[in-house]
Design a protein around this motif. Sequence first.
Motif, PDB file in Angstrom:
ATOM      1  N   THR A  99       0.583  -1.212   0.087  1.00 44.42           N
ATOM      2  CA  THR A  99       0.062  -0.129  -0.068  1.00 44.42           C
ATOM      3  C   THR A  99       0.921   1.099  -0.050  1.00 44.42           C
ATOM      4  O   THR A  99       0.346   2.249  -0.621  1.00 44.42           O
ATOM      5  N   GLU A 100       1.939   1.233   0.571  1.00 45.60           N
ATOM      6  CA  GLU A 100       2.738   2.359   0.805  1.00 45.60           C
ATOM      7  C   GLU A 100       3.928   2.643  -0.572  1.00 45.60           C
ATOM      8  O   GLU A 100       4.105   3.742  -0.695  1.00 45.60           O
ATOM      9  N   LYS A 101       4.435   1.526  -0.838  1.00 48.29           N
ATOM     10  CA  LYS A 101       5.662   1.776  -1.729  1.00 48.29           C
ATOM     11  C   LYS A 101       5.479   1.038  -3.109  1.00 48.29           C
ATOM     12  O   LYS A 101       6.502   1.378  -3.995  1.00 48.29           O
ATOM     13  N   MET A 102       4.702   0.154  -3.147  1.00 47.94           N
ATOM     14  CA  MET A 102       4.385  -0.613  -4.381  1.00 47.94           C
ATOM     15  C   MET A 102       3.578  -0.044  -5.440  1.00 47.94           C
ATOM     16  O   MET A 102       2.424   0.381  -4.931  1.00 47.94           O
ATOM     17  N   ASN A 119      -4.810  -9.388   3.009  1.00 46.88           N
ATOM     18  CA  ASN A 119      -4.954  -9.419   4.275  1.00 46.88           C
ATOM     19  C   ASN A 119      -4.272  -8.550   5.187  1.00 46.88           C
ATOM     20  O   ASN A 119      -3.568  -7.468   4.369  1.00 46.88           O
ATOM     21  N   THR A 120      -4.512  -7.975   6.398  1.00 42.65           N
ATOM     22  CA  THR A 120      -4.212  -6.861   7.057  1.00 42.65           C
ATOM     23  C   THR A 120      -2.450  -7.159   7.047  1.00 42.65           C
ATOM     24  O   THR A 120      -1.656  -5.834   7.011  1.00 42.65           O
ATOM     25  N   ASP A 121      -2.111  -8.328   7.406  1.00 42.99           N
ATOM     26  CA  ASP A 121      -0.571  -8.397   7.493  1.00 42.99           C
ATOM     27  C   ASP A 121       0.053  -8.638   6.047  1.00 42.99           C
ATOM     28  O   ASP A 121       1.422  -8.548   5.822  1.00 42.99           O
ATOM     29  N   TYR A 122      -0.494  -9.415   5.150  1.00 45.62           N
ATOM     30  CA  TYR A 122       0.257  -9.609   3.722  1.00 45.62           C
ATOM     31  C   TYR A 122      -0.887  -9.668   2.673  1.00 45.62           C
ATOM     32  O   TYR A 122      -1.707  -9.786   2.790  1.00 45.62           O
ATOM     33  N   THR A 123      -0.218  -9.773   1.591  1.00 48.59           N
ATOM     34  CA  THR A 123      -1.079  -9.795   0.241  1.00 48.59           C
ATOM     35  C   THR A 123      -0.400 -10.868  -0.619  1.00 48.59           C
ATOM     36  O   THR A 123       0.813 -10.754  -0.528  1.00 48.59           O
ATOM     37  N   VAL A 124      -1.109 -11.833  -1.053  1.00 51.14           N
ATOM     38  CA  VAL A 124      -0.673 -12.634  -1.835  1.00 51.14           C
ATOM     39  C   VAL A 124      -0.935 -12.532  -3.492  1.00 51.14           C
ATOM     40  O   VAL A 124      -1.932 -12.068  -3.795  1.00 51.14           O
ATOM     41  N   PHE A 125       0.306 -12.541  -4.560  1.00 45.77           N
ATOM     42  CA  PHE A 125       0.183 -12.458  -5.573  1.00 45.77           C
ATOM     43  C   PHE A 125       0.225 -13.703  -6.229  1.00 45.77           C
ATOM     44  O   PHE A 125       0.898 -14.724  -5.753  1.00 45.77           O
ATOM     45  N   THR A 134       8.726 -16.016 -13.695  1.00 45.05           N
ATOM     46  CA  THR A 134       8.229 -16.324 -12.327  1.00 45.05           C
ATOM     47  C   THR A 134       9.507 -15.812 -11.736  1.00 45.05           C
ATOM     48  O   THR A 134       9.344 -15.036 -10.232  1.00 45.05           O
ATOM     49  N   ASP A 135      10.815 -16.090 -11.917  1.00 45.61           N
ATOM     50  CA  ASP A 135      11.987 -15.828 -11.229  1.00 45.61           C
ATOM     51  C   ASP A 135      12.216 -14.234 -11.180  1.00 45.61           C
ATOM     52  O   ASP A 135      12.718 -13.781  -9.991  1.00 45.61           O
ATOM     53  N   LYS A 136      11.807 -13.431 -12.108  1.00 45.44           N
ATOM     54  CA  LYS A 136      12.119 -12.158 -12.244  1.00 45.44           C
ATOM     55  C   LYS A 136      11.007 -11.319 -11.150  1.00 45.44           C
ATOM     56  O   LYS A 136      11.649 -10.347 -10.570  1.00 45.44           O
ATOM     57  N   LEU A 137       9.883 -11.685 -11.002  1.00 46.77           N
ATOM     58  CA  LEU A 137       9.024 -11.196 -10.210  1.00 46.77           C
ATOM     59  C   LEU A 137       9.378 -11.680  -8.675  1.00 46.77           C
ATOM     60  O   LEU A 137       9.221 -10.688  -7.983  1.00 46.77           O
ATOM     61  N   VAL A 138      10.390 -12.621  -8.415  1.00 46.43           N
ATOM     62  CA  VAL A 138      10.736 -12.917  -7.099  1.00 46.43           C
ATOM     63  C   VAL A 138      11.805 -11.480  -6.837  1.00 46.43           C
ATOM     64  O   VAL A 138      11.584 -11.189  -5.629  1.00 46.43           O
ATOM     65  N   LYS A 139      12.537 -11.410  -7.651  1.00 46.71           N
ATOM     66  CA  LYS A 139      13.571 -10.261  -7.415  1.00 46.71           C
ATOM     67  C   LYS A 139      12.712  -9.033  -7.179  1.00 46.71           C
ATOM     68  O   LYS A 139      13.312  -8.144  -6.363  1.00 46.71           O
ATOM     69  N   VAL A 140      11.760  -8.546  -7.717  1.00 47.50           N
ATOM     70  CA  VAL A 140      10.942  -7.441  -7.717  1.00 47.50           C
ATOM     71  C   VAL A 140      10.453  -7.623  -6.206  1.00 47.50           C
ATOM     72  O   VAL A 140      10.594  -6.558  -5.483  1.00 47.50           O
ATOM     73  N   PHE A 141       9.608  -8.437  -5.804  1.00 53.01           N
ATOM     74  CA  PHE A 141       9.114  -8.525  -4.481  1.00 53.01           C
ATOM     75  C   PHE A 141       9.978  -8.662  -3.349  1.00 53.01           C
ATOM     76  O   PHE A 141       9.830  -8.387  -2.327  1.00 53.01           O
ATOM     77  N   GLU A 142      11.496  -9.039  -3.714  1.00 53.05           N
ATOM     78  CA  GLU A 142      12.419  -8.856  -2.635  1.00 53.05           C
ATOM     79  C   GLU A 142      12.923  -7.701  -2.450  1.00 53.05           C
ATOM     80  O   GLU A 142      12.903  -7.416  -1.176  1.00 53.05           O
ATOM     81  N   ASN A 143      12.415  -6.650  -3.204  1.00 50.40           N
ATOM     82  CA  ASN A 143      12.718  -5.275  -2.679  1.00 50.40           C
ATOM     83  C   ASN A 143      11.608  -4.617  -1.989  1.00 50.40           C
ATOM     84  O   ASN A 143      11.671  -3.577  -1.415  1.00 50.40           O
ATOM     85  N   TYR A 144      10.650  -5.478  -1.993  1.00 54.67           N
ATOM     86  CA  TYR A 144       9.563  -4.893  -1.039  1.00 54.67           C
ATOM     87  C   TYR A 144       9.234  -5.870   0.200  1.00 54.67           C
ATOM     88  O   TYR A 144       8.070  -6.258   0.890  1.00 54.67           O
ATOM     89  N   GLY A 145      10.178  -6.771   0.778  1.00 51.03           N
ATOM     90  CA  GLY A 145      10.213  -7.493   1.818  1.00 51.03           C
ATOM     91  C   GLY A 145       9.343  -9.024   1.743  1.00 51.03           C
ATOM     92  O   GLY A 145       8.575  -9.422   2.435  1.00 51.03           O
ATOM     93  N   LEU A 146       9.684  -9.705   0.548  1.00 49.54           N
ATOM     94  CA  LEU A 146       9.038 -10.657   0.107  1.00 49.54           C
ATOM     95  C   LEU A 146       9.215 -11.697   1.469  1.00 49.54           C
ATOM     96  O   LEU A 146      10.180 -12.248   2.438  1.00 49.54           O
ATOM     97  N   ILE A 147       8.079 -12.254   1.783  1.00 45.04           N
ATOM     98  CA  ILE A 147       7.973 -13.085   3.269  1.00 45.04           C
ATOM     99  C   ILE A 147       7.858 -14.403   2.607  1.00 45.04           C
ATOM    100  O   ILE A 147       8.708 -15.283   3.437  1.00 45.04           O
ATOM    101  N   GLU A 148       7.319 -15.066   1.831  1.00 43.93           N
ATOM    102  CA  GLU A 148       7.209 -16.387   1.232  1.00 43.93           C
ATOM    103  C   GLU A 148       7.022 -16.252  -0.328  1.00 43.93           C
ATOM    104  O   GLU A 148       6.350 -15.473  -0.883  1.00 43.93           O
ATOM    105  N   PHE A 149       7.607 -17.489  -0.839  1.00 44.10           N
ATOM    106  CA  PHE A 149       7.431 -17.684  -2.521  1.00 44.10           C
ATOM    107  C   PHE A 149       7.334 -19.116  -2.620  1.00 44.10           C
ATOM    108  O   PHE A 149       8.117 -20.203  -1.978  1.00 44.10           O
ATOM    109  N   VAL A 150       6.476 -19.722  -3.255  1.00 46.56           N
ATOM    110  CA  VAL A 150       6.290 -21.053  -3.713  1.00 46.56           C
ATOM    111  C   VAL A 150       6.057 -21.129  -5.236  1.00 46.56           C
ATOM    112  O   VAL A 150       5.349 -20.377  -5.836  1.00 46.56           O
ATOM    113  N   ARG A 151       6.700 -22.238  -5.942  1.00 46.83           N
ATOM    114  CA  ARG A 151       6.393 -22.337  -7.451  1.00 46.83           C
ATOM    115  C   ARG A 151       5.826 -23.882  -7.635  1.00 46.83           C
ATOM    116  O   ARG A 151       6.252 -24.672  -7.033  1.00 46.83           O
ATOM    117  N   GLY A 152       4.661 -23.854  -8.540  1.00 48.61           N
ATOM    118  CA  GLY A 152       4.011 -25.176  -8.630  1.00 48.61           C
ATOM    119  C   GLY A 152       4.876 -25.913  -9.709  1.00 48.61           C
ATOM    120  O   GLY A 152       5.849 -25.169 -10.332  1.00 48.61           O
TER     121      GLY A 152
END
Length: 195
Positions: A99-102, A119-125, A134-152
């Motif tokens: 909400t603040e930086k992205m 959710n109030t604590d996290y957002t899932v993309f 999908t790896d490029k997006l991991v790097k993007v979200f790492e800049n915003y404090g990526l909490i968790e990542f999973v790939r099917g």
Amino acid sequence: MKQQYTITVYAEDQIGLLARITIIFSRRKINIDALNTSSSEIPGIHRFNILIDETEEVVKKLCKQIEKQVEVLKAYYHLNDEIVWQELALYKVPTSQVTEKMNVERILREYGARVVSINTDYTVFECTGHREETDKLVKVFENYGLIEFVRGARVAIIKDSEGFHKKIKEFEAKQPGEEVIENEFLSQNATVFSM
């Protein structure tokens, strides 16, 4: 030379088959990069997609070994350019960062992602694509404090295929060959010959 291969296995839906198939790889010390099982277009038949890095010679041997399993109907192998494939990835990011930086709209548009949970604590993309995407997006979200990542695992469809159900129908329509009739005759008369 090792390359990335997707092995597609059509098999009856039987308990324990997946374990027996994975043992074929572990005995040869071959790492499975991704594994996906699902129902196929044929009722009662399951489809396995197995992703490995190996030589074509080894992959051919693996397919032959897999086909020795009673429940397996057929095993195919293909390079990446011979299939249409996708992988699904989920990313959990702190909602405060979202909400603040992205610039969410830009990320959704640029990477073809979508929001699946807020959710109030996290957002899932969610993002669907090839591994590089999908790896490029991991790097993007790492800049915003990526909490968790999973790939099917990889989901793949063979480009030059009319579907396995057509091959099954052709097989069912065939009349038994002479060899089958001869074997049937011998088994029926086995008691006569053994007396």
